[in-house]
Design an enzyme around this catalytic site. Sequence first.
Site, mmCIF file in Angstrom:
data_model
loop_
_atom_site.group_PDB
_atom_site.id
_atom_site.type_symbol
_atom_site.label_atom_id
_atom_site.label_comp_id
_atom_site.label_asym_id
_atom_site.label_seq_id
_atom_site.Cartn_x
_atom_site.Cartn_y
_atom_site.Cartn_z
ATOM 1 N N LYS A 179 30.226 44.471 41.830
ATOM 2 C CA LYS A 179 30.045 44.787 43.251
ATOM 3 C C LYS A 179 31.299 45.467 43.784
ATOM 4 C CE LYS A 179 31.018 42.780 46.988
ATOM 5 N NZ LYS A 179 31.567 43.966 47.659
ATOM 6 N N GLU A 253 42.417 37.302 41.221
ATOM 7 C CA GLU A 253 43.641 38.111 41.352
ATOM 8 C C GLU A 253 43.790 38.401 42.836
ATOM 9 O OE1 GLU A 253 45.433 38.694 38.797
ATOM 10 O OE2 GLU A 253 44.090 38.692 37.061
ATOM 11 N N CYS A 289 48.876 45.332 45.196
ATOM 12 C CA CYS A 289 49.133 43.894 45.321
ATOM 13 C C CYS A 289 50.450 43.427 44.717
ATOM 14 C CB CYS A 289 47.987 43.142 44.668
ATOM 15 S SG CYS A 289 47.682 43.750 43.009
ATOM 16 N N GLU A 388 51.789 39.164 53.306
ATOM 17 C CA GLU A 388 51.508 40.438 52.645
ATOM 18 C C GLU A 388 51.117 41.461 53.711
ATOM 19 O OE1 GLU A 388 47.816 40.896 50.365
ATOM 20 O OE2 GLU A 388 49.036 41.724 48.758
HETATM 21 P P1 NAD Z 1 38.848 41.463 50.468
HETATM 22 O O1 NAD Z 1 39.150 40.137 49.890
HETATM 23 O O2 NAD Z 1 38.467 41.539 51.876
HETATM 24 O O3 NAD Z 1 37.657 42.176 49.668
HETATM 25 C C1 NAD Z 1 37.700 42.354 48.274
HETATM 26 C C2 NAD Z 1 36.282 42.398 47.732
HETATM 27 O O4 NAD Z 1 35.681 41.122 47.884
HETATM 28 C C3 NAD Z 1 35.353 43.365 48.437
HETATM 29 O O5 NAD Z 1 34.459 43.890 47.477
HETATM 30 C C4 NAD Z 1 34.630 42.487 49.432
HETATM 31 O O6 NAD Z 1 33.368 43.006 49.799
HETATM 32 C C5 NAD Z 1 34.491 41.194 48.658
HETATM 33 N N1 NAD Z 1 34.472 39.959 49.433
HETATM 34 C C6 NAD Z 1 35.166 39.672 50.555
HETATM 35 N N2 NAD Z 1 34.931 38.396 50.922
HETATM 36 C C7 NAD Z 1 34.103 37.859 49.994
HETATM 37 C C8 NAD Z 1 33.514 36.574 49.813
HETATM 38 N N3 NAD Z 1 33.736 35.573 50.658
HETATM 39 N N4 NAD Z 1 32.728 36.380 48.737
HETATM 40 C C9 NAD Z 1 32.506 37.374 47.858
HETATM 41 N N5 NAD Z 1 33.011 38.614 47.981
HETATM 42 C C10 NAD Z 1 33.817 38.855 49.039
HETATM 43 O O7 NAD Z 1 40.135 42.329 50.127
HETATM 44 P P2 NAD Z 1 40.442 43.818 50.524
HETATM 45 O O8 NAD Z 1 40.946 43.832 51.918
HETATM 46 O O9 NAD Z 1 39.320 44.703 50.175
HETATM 47 O O10 NAD Z 1 41.634 44.142 49.487
HETATM 48 C C11 NAD Z 1 42.952 43.923 49.750
HETATM 49 C C12 NAD Z 1 43.440 42.630 49.141
HETATM 50 O O11 NAD Z 1 43.253 42.636 47.728
HETATM 51 C C13 NAD Z 1 44.926 42.434 49.320
HETATM 52 O O12 NAD Z 1 45.187 41.136 49.773
HETATM 53 C C14 NAD Z 1 45.512 42.641 47.946
HETATM 54 O O13 NAD Z 1 46.710 42.007 47.695
HETATM 55 C C15 NAD Z 1 44.429 42.169 47.085
HETATM 56 N N6 NAD Z 1 44.553 42.771 45.757
HETATM 57 C C16 NAD Z 1 44.941 41.973 44.721
HETATM 58 C C17 NAD Z 1 45.108 42.499 43.467
HETATM 59 C C18 NAD Z 1 45.524 41.643 42.298
HETATM 60 O O14 NAD Z 1 45.311 42.052 41.167
HETATM 61 N N7 NAD Z 1 46.089 40.489 42.514
HETATM 62 C C19 NAD Z 1 44.862 43.845 43.257
HETATM 63 C C20 NAD Z 1 44.481 44.631 44.338
HETATM 64 C C21 NAD Z 1 44.316 44.057 45.586
#
Ligand code: NAD
Length: 481
Positions: A179, A253, A289, A388
Amino acid sequence: MDDRYEHFYVGGEWVRPSSGRVITPVNPSTETVLGSVPEALEADIDTAVEAARRAFDERGGWASWDPGRRAAVMERLATEMEARADRIAEYVSLQNGMPITMSRQLEVGYPTEVLRYYARLARTGGFSEVRPGLMGGPVEVRQVPVGVVAAIVPWNYPQVLSMFKIAPAMAAGCTVVLKPSPEAVFDSFLVAEAAEAAGVPAGVLNIVPGGREAGAHLVSHPGVDKVAFTGSTPAGRAIAETCGRLLRPVTLELGGKSAGIILDDADLSPATIGEALVRVTLTHSGQTCHLSSRILAPRSRCTEVVDLLTDIARGLPIGDAMDENTLIGPLTTAQQRERVEGYIAKGRSEGARVTTGGGRPAGLDRGWFMEPTVFADVDNGSVLAQEEVFGPVVCVVPYDDVDDAVRIANDSDYGLGGTVWTTDPERGAAVARRVHTGTIGVNRYLPDPAAPFGGTKASGLGSELGPEGLRSYLRPQSIYL
Ligand code: NAD
């Protein structure tokens, strides 16, 4: 745009969406709508999970294939993705504002490298061994695929983070429902096309872009056996709660606020360290991240460090992500920029000093651009140093001696990345070993596909990449012979 983009790639076919709801990603460099694709709702997720389930459970199917045969399919997928490299890179940059020179390198070259790495790992075997038992006979220990994987990814590195999941899952014999995040969807259609062209068996890879609700439905779906998630820490906690209740294995992650420790012997000449420092602090406008967004500087050289970062940040070309000269593209969404501006205001109100940036760049009236910003005199206990920001904001925190630097580095809820900068790599490695983090680099940082990548504390659970990444898609089965 191809009319396949009006469908979902599920069960090896382009299937009709359950509703007329669409996702309309916007180009963050220009604020114009790029087009539309269907949005997956619960019924579409159900269809995708059923397809993945069938492909996994089928007798003689993917899960039971010889790993070398799976590897051959994965290698063909890598080749088909490379054949679409330019379009994948363009889509990524148009959707999330990553400078095009970077998305060419990172969003195509790196994922295909990961795919080939796991294909090689699958070929090396080790999925079964017979041990001499202690209870009257030998034991066959098999490593069997966990089953149907729900892979959920964010928008910042859509291809890299998808492949961190798809590649080991395929190598293990799992089937996948991916997804993508609504902000970055078009590139996932190219992966679907590549999978079709590569002859990935029906149902092994299913792609259903959708929002948070679709993600939550996928995580709790009874047909799913494992969840692999990359995204924010709050979403990760919600997913972990669901998986805890269901006793469903999960890899998370999440966010980070990593420390870049500049030791007192570091060579601070721009020619030596400049480019590397930009990469570890500001890559993709800070929307990465693992960045070392907290730079820890020895008090005696703090001014030098601040001046160096200030000069570098001030000189970085900001512009449209599609411009070959751009190093700092826009933030991916308007909300993301507002959030970053909120953190900059907070930093100022906490008493930190902006040495460059802090606002929207002049002359760029359209697009969600932000100037690269450096904060000096930052207290590690402040919100700016602890949360962050996920934007082009670097803060410099002074330290007294190495013990103090390690203490400050570890004084964080997160533990994902980090760096140590020194002219003595052995000394750097010794300091790196004391930092509570999943990954850390000495004078460089780039996740290596051969080594586990993951975080500790609020940065997540489990690892991706390396043989460890493959293991998280396998479970042992012991047969007492
Ligand atoms: P987000 O958590 O809002 O969304 C990420 C994904 O999860 C999207 O596809 C979203 O639709 C889905 N999602 C959101 N809430 C959900 C839930 N409750 N259940 C299932 N799916 C859900 O994050 P974002 O704003 O899109 O991305 C930025 C964040 O991602 C930052 O905090 C960043 O640090 C983190 N990130 C981490 C890594 C890593 O490898 N540790 C890498 C890249 C980004």
